[in-house]
Design an enzyme around this catalytic site. Structure first.
Site, PDB file in Angstrom:
ATOM      1  N   HIS A  55       0.845  -1.193   0.000  1.00 14.63           N
ATOM      2  CA  HIS A  55       0.000   0.000   0.000  1.00 14.63           C
ATOM      3  C   HIS A  55       0.883   1.248   0.000  1.00 14.63           C
ATOM      4  O   HIS A  55       2.094   1.156   0.120  1.00 14.63           O
ATOM      5  CB  HIS A  55      -0.944   0.013   1.208  1.00 14.63           C
ATOM      6  CG  HIS A  55      -0.235   0.048   2.523  1.00 14.63           C
ATOM      7  ND1 HIS A  55       0.076  -1.100   3.225  1.00 14.63           N
ATOM      8  CD2 HIS A  55       0.246   1.078   3.267  1.00 14.63           C
ATOM      9  CE1 HIS A  55       0.701  -0.765   4.351  1.00 14.63           C
ATOM     10  NE2 HIS A  55       0.818   0.545   4.383  1.00 14.63           N
ATOM     11  N   ALA A  56       0.244   2.396  -0.120  1.00 16.89           N
ATOM     12  CA  ALA A  56       0.909   3.695  -0.016  1.00 16.89           C
ATOM     13  C   ALA A  56       0.098   4.557   0.943  1.00 16.89           C
ATOM     14  O   ALA A  56      -1.029   4.207   1.315  1.00 16.89           O
ATOM     15  CB  ALA A  56       1.001   4.363  -1.383  1.00 16.89           C
TER      16      ALA A  56
END
Length: 137
Positions: A55-56
């Site tokens: 994820h970011a």
């Protein structure tokens, strides 16, 4: 911080004090850690072959430390990828917002310590890579 790149992320040396009875490392807000820590968590007992992350974040900054053992962190800014081997408890990887991260290759008994600039906020996460690519444009 949409325009951030993997080159905005770096290894930070953490103070290490050697003593014959064992070593001590110290982390302090806005001194050793380049932000105020609002949340701390750690990953452990990660089964062999498993990945974490994926994820970011839109705003969150992190300092990722291999408190024990080793693992790799692959950072991706949508154009360039960089992979870091974390295996020293006196080093941390600073990850800025807008960078996709994946953690892999956990050694047996490894502990991944994460210091975060914000409390948990589901809205800060980008969990789909296609959405991440759109966010970066």
């Amino acid at each position: 911080m949409k325009q951030s790149t993997v080159y905005d992320c770096s290894i930070i040396e953490i103070d290490k004090h050697h003593h014959e009875k064992g070593n001590l490392s110290v982390l302090e807000n806005s001194k050793t850690v380049p932000f105020d820590v609002k949340r701390t968590y750690y990953l452990y007992d990660v089964p062999g072959g498993e990945s974490r992350g994926g994820h970011a974040h839109k705003e969150l900054r992190q300092l990722i430390i291999a408190a024990s053992g080793s693992f790799t962190v692959t950072l991706d800014d949508g154009k360039v990828k960089r992979t870091f081997l974390l295996n020293r408890p006196y080093q941390g990887l600073l990850v800025v917002p807008g960078i996709w991260r994946t953690l892999d290759d956990f050694s047996s008994g490894s502990v991944c310590l994460v210091l975060a600039s914000h409390c948990y906020d589901v809205e800060d996460y980008i969990r789909d890579y296609d959405d991440f690519e759109k966010y970066k444009k």
